[in-house]
Scaffold this active site. Structure first.
Site, PDB file in Angstrom:
ATOM      1  N   CYS A  63       0.822  -1.221   0.000  1.00  0.00           N
ATOM      2  CA  CYS A  63       0.000   0.000   0.000  1.00  0.00           C
ATOM      3  C   CYS A  63       0.851   1.265   0.000  1.00  0.00           C
ATOM      4  O   CYS A  63       0.350   2.354  -0.284  1.00  0.00           O
ATOM      5  CB  CYS A  63      -0.913   0.002   1.212  1.00  0.00           C
ATOM      6  N   ASN A 105     -10.530   0.303   0.689  1.00  0.00           N
ATOM      7  CA  ASN A 105      -9.064   0.264   0.682  1.00  0.00           C
ATOM      8  C   ASN A 105      -8.587  -0.254  -0.678  1.00  0.00           C
ATOM      9  O   ASN A 105      -8.783  -1.431  -0.984  1.00  0.00           O
ATOM     10  CB  ASN A 105      -8.592  -0.649   1.822  1.00  0.00           C
ATOM     11  N   HIS A 129      -2.897   6.916   3.274  1.00  0.00           N
ATOM     12  CA  HIS A 129      -3.447   5.670   2.730  1.00  0.00           C
ATOM     13  C   HIS A 129      -4.851   5.483   3.300  1.00  0.00           C
ATOM     14  O   HIS A 129      -5.079   5.641   4.502  1.00  0.00           O
ATOM     15  CB  HIS A 129      -2.539   4.503   3.113  1.00  0.00           C
TER      16      HIS A 129
HETATM   17  N1  ACO Z   1     -18.728  -7.826  10.326  1.00  0.00           N
HETATM   18  C1  ACO Z   1     -19.095  -8.147  11.573  1.00  0.00           C
HETATM   19  N2  ACO Z   1     -18.224  -8.565  12.516  1.00  0.00           N
HETATM   20  C2  ACO Z   1     -16.943  -8.656  12.140  1.00  0.00           C
HETATM   21  C3  ACO Z   1     -16.493  -8.350  10.851  1.00  0.00           C
HETATM   22  C4  ACO Z   1     -17.452  -7.924   9.914  1.00  0.00           C
HETATM   23  N3  ACO Z   1     -17.135  -7.576   8.656  1.00  0.00           N
HETATM   24  N4  ACO Z   1     -15.157  -8.538  10.790  1.00  0.00           N
HETATM   25  C5  ACO Z   1     -14.771  -8.949  11.997  1.00  0.00           C
HETATM   26  N5  ACO Z   1     -15.848  -9.035  12.819  1.00  0.00           N
HETATM   27  C6  ACO Z   1     -15.899  -9.425  14.210  1.00  0.00           C
HETATM   28  C7  ACO Z   1     -14.748 -10.321  14.615  1.00  0.00           C
HETATM   29  O1  ACO Z   1     -15.026 -11.675  14.328  1.00  0.00           O
HETATM   30  C8  ACO Z   1     -14.659 -10.057  16.101  1.00  0.00           C
HETATM   31  O2  ACO Z   1     -15.665 -10.799  16.724  1.00  0.00           O
HETATM   32  P1  ACO Z   1     -15.428 -11.433  18.194  1.00  0.00           P
HETATM   33  O3  ACO Z   1     -15.212 -10.260  19.091  1.00  0.00           O
HETATM   34  O4  ACO Z   1     -16.688 -12.169  18.453  1.00  0.00           O
HETATM   35  O5  ACO Z   1     -14.210 -12.298  18.060  1.00  0.00           O
HETATM   36  C9  ACO Z   1     -15.052  -8.569  16.227  1.00  0.00           C
HETATM   37  O6  ACO Z   1     -15.745  -8.247  14.995  1.00  0.00           O
HETATM   38  C10 ACO Z   1     -13.871  -7.638  16.378  1.00  0.00           C
HETATM   39  O7  ACO Z   1     -12.910  -7.953  15.375  1.00  0.00           O
HETATM   40  P2  ACO Z   1     -11.572  -7.151  15.267  1.00  0.00           P
HETATM   41  O8  ACO Z   1     -10.733  -7.744  14.197  1.00  0.00           O
HETATM   42  O9  ACO Z   1     -10.989  -7.023  16.638  1.00  0.00           O
HETATM   43  O10 ACO Z   1     -12.129  -5.713  14.787  1.00  0.00           O
HETATM   44  P3  ACO Z   1     -11.369  -4.339  14.729  1.00  0.00           P
HETATM   45  O11 ACO Z   1     -12.101  -3.323  15.482  1.00  0.00           O
HETATM   46  O12 ACO Z   1      -9.885  -4.492  14.987  1.00  0.00           O
HETATM   47  O13 ACO Z   1     -11.534  -3.945  13.186  1.00  0.00           O
HETATM   48  C11 ACO Z   1     -10.187  -3.850  11.207  1.00  0.00           C
HETATM   49  C12 ACO Z   1     -10.936  -4.753  12.189  1.00  0.00           C
HETATM   50  C13 ACO Z   1     -11.205  -2.946  10.550  1.00  0.00           C
HETATM   51  C14 ACO Z   1      -9.511  -4.716  10.169  1.00  0.00           C
HETATM   52  C15 ACO Z   1      -9.131  -2.985  11.965  1.00  0.00           C
HETATM   53  O14 ACO Z   1      -8.384  -3.809  12.822  1.00  0.00           O
HETATM   54  C16 ACO Z   1      -8.195  -2.258  11.033  1.00  0.00           C
HETATM   55  O15 ACO Z   1      -8.593  -1.413  10.246  1.00  0.00           O
HETATM   56  N6  ACO Z   1      -6.877  -2.538  11.137  1.00  0.00           N
HETATM   57  C17 ACO Z   1      -5.889  -1.894  10.320  1.00  0.00           C
HETATM   58  C18 ACO Z   1      -5.832  -2.507   8.971  1.00  0.00           C
HETATM   59  C19 ACO Z   1      -4.971  -1.667   8.045  1.00  0.00           C
HETATM   60  O16 ACO Z   1      -4.838  -0.494   8.193  1.00  0.00           O
HETATM   61  N7  ACO Z   1      -4.373  -2.291   7.072  1.00  0.00           N
HETATM   62  C20 ACO Z   1      -3.580  -1.511   6.173  1.00  0.00           C
HETATM   63  C21 ACO Z   1      -2.514  -2.280   5.527  1.00  0.00           C
HETATM   64  S1  ACO Z   1      -3.083  -3.458   4.379  1.00  0.00           S
HETATM   65  C22 ACO Z   1      -3.776  -2.638   3.098  1.00  0.00           C
HETATM   66  O17 ACO Z   1      -4.005  -1.505   3.179  1.00  0.00           O
HETATM   67  C23 ACO Z   1      -4.130  -3.339   1.817  1.00  0.00           C
END
Ligand code: ACO
Length: 328
Positions: free
Chosen positions: A127, A284, A253
């Site tokens: 990215c 993204n 990004h």
């Molecule tokens: N819908 C409903 N529930 C979901 C979903 C969904 N789409 N996805 C995950 N969940 C659930 C999980 O199963 C989990 O359930 P549990 O508590 O029962 O186990 C709960 O939601 C929390 O999941 P987390 O993964 O902890 O959610 P989080 O708040 O961390 O959000 C996210 C996830 C959006 C991916 C976040 O961590 C994030 O944005 N991280 C940074 C990613 C990033 O910036 N990447 C950039 C580099 S890669 C690139 O850009 C191509």
């Protein structure tokens, strides 16, 4: 022993700087909404908006390739700069989703646009690819290796999406953005702040199983980015001789609106600074996200010509790259 070479004169000896002359972008026509996704996996519009800010993303047609999208964006940038294809001496495409290894996407774009003799190569820095490629093009132009360059970020994330994994499929989208870089008297592209942290090298991956698919440790990346990116932003501003408060805009990004808001909050920016939030409508798009968001902001007239804008990207590696640019 010293090495002394007799080199030909630079093609642009009086021009020691470089600038972005024009931008262009392309997005596929198909819009995938959160409600659409909730019919495919166990998710909801409410969860996706609350955790990511994303409302929609664009998905390319099955027969629409990274090359198609890169060419469309680059053609617009070239026309915007008022240049002929033969003016371009360097073309590079930042991508991590191109299925074609050879010829490169850049070489294919050169062929499609009739660019006759430019050096053409792809660059993969996840990215962070567009900001990395922009720095490489800036260095090349300032060194006299090309007078005009095309820098493109293009991704078909839908090709590497596991559509059964709700934790990733709701995040990703397809698209392309492009910039023409031209030799200039002044500096319109600031020094790059870039690097990588291999201790978290596995936090974002394209897992090559039966077919490559995107996977990440979301919370690891989230914590790393919100912890480290503000200092990298300040470093890029410092290298450009500016303070964050001097900026007219910030284009990070576009991975998650919560990340963007957390980073911006730590930079303590004046209210009038324009913050790119294209993630809301585009999701993204990896290496395409920065040029896509920047091109859309300038096309809407939200960032005036010459305005200092911080570009800042991060991704697999974990890698980062950012620089302050003057808007075209
Ligand atoms: N819908 C409903 N529930 C979901 C979903 C969904 N789409 N996805 C995950 N969940 C659930 C999980 O199963 C989990 O359930 P549990 O508590 O029962 O186990 C709960 O939601 C929390 O999941 P987390 O993964 O902890 O959610 P989080 O708040 O961390 O959000 C996210 C996830 C959006 C991916 C976040 O961590 C994030 O944005 N991280 C940074 C990613 C990033 O910036 N990447 C950039 C580099 S890669 C690139 O850009 C191509």
């Amino acid at each position: 022993m010293s090495l002394s070479l007799s080199l030909p004169p630079s093609p642009s000896p009086s021009l020691s700087g470089s600038r972005i002359a024009a931008l262009g972008h392309y997005q596929p026509s198909r819009v995938l909404t959160n409600d659409d996704l909730s019919t495919m996996v166990d998710t909801s519009d409410e969860w996706i908006r609350r955790r990511t800010g994303i409302a929609t993303r664009r998905i390319a047609a099955t027969d629409e390739s990274v090359t198609d999208m890169a060419t469309a964006a680059a053609g617009k940038a070239l026309a915007g700069a008022g240049l002929q294809p033969s003016d371009i001496g360097l073309i590079t495409v930042a991508t991590c989703t191109a299925i074609d290894r050879c010829p490169s996407i850049a070489a294919q774009v050169a062929g499609r646009l009739g660019i006759p003799s430019a050096v053409a190569f792809d660059l993969n820095n996840g990215c962070a690819g567009f900001c990395t490629a922009l720095a490489c093009a800036d260095h090349s132009v300032r060194a006299g290796a090309a007078r005009h360059a095309l820098v493109i970020g293009a991704e078909k994330m839908s090709d590497v999406t596991d559509w059964t994994d709700r934790s990733t499929c709701v995040l990703l989208g397809d698209g392309a953005g492009a910039a023409v870089i031209s030799a200039a008297e002044d500096t319109g592209i600031g020094p790059v702040a870039w690097g990588s942290d291999p201790t978290r090298g596995d936090a974002v991956r394209l897992v090559d199983d039966w077919h490559p698919y995107f996977a990440q440790e979301g919370q690891t990346v989230f914590r790393w980015v919100t912890g480290e990116l503000p200092a990298i932003a300040r470093e890029a501003c410092h290298r450009a001789g500016l303070a964050p408060a001097d900026l007219a805009g910030v284009v990070t990004h576009q991975a998650n609106l919560r990340i963007i808001e957390a980073v911006v909050r730590q930079l303590d920016l004046p209210e009038q600074v324009v913050i790119a939030q294209d993630v809301v409508e585009s999701g993204n798009t990896s290496a395409a996200s920065v040029p896509l968001a920047l091109s859309k902001l300038t096309a809407r007239g939200d960032l005036p010509s010459g305005a200092p804008v911080l570009l800042l990207a991060f991704g697999g590696g974990l890698s980062w790259a950012g620089q302050v640019i003057a808007c075209p």
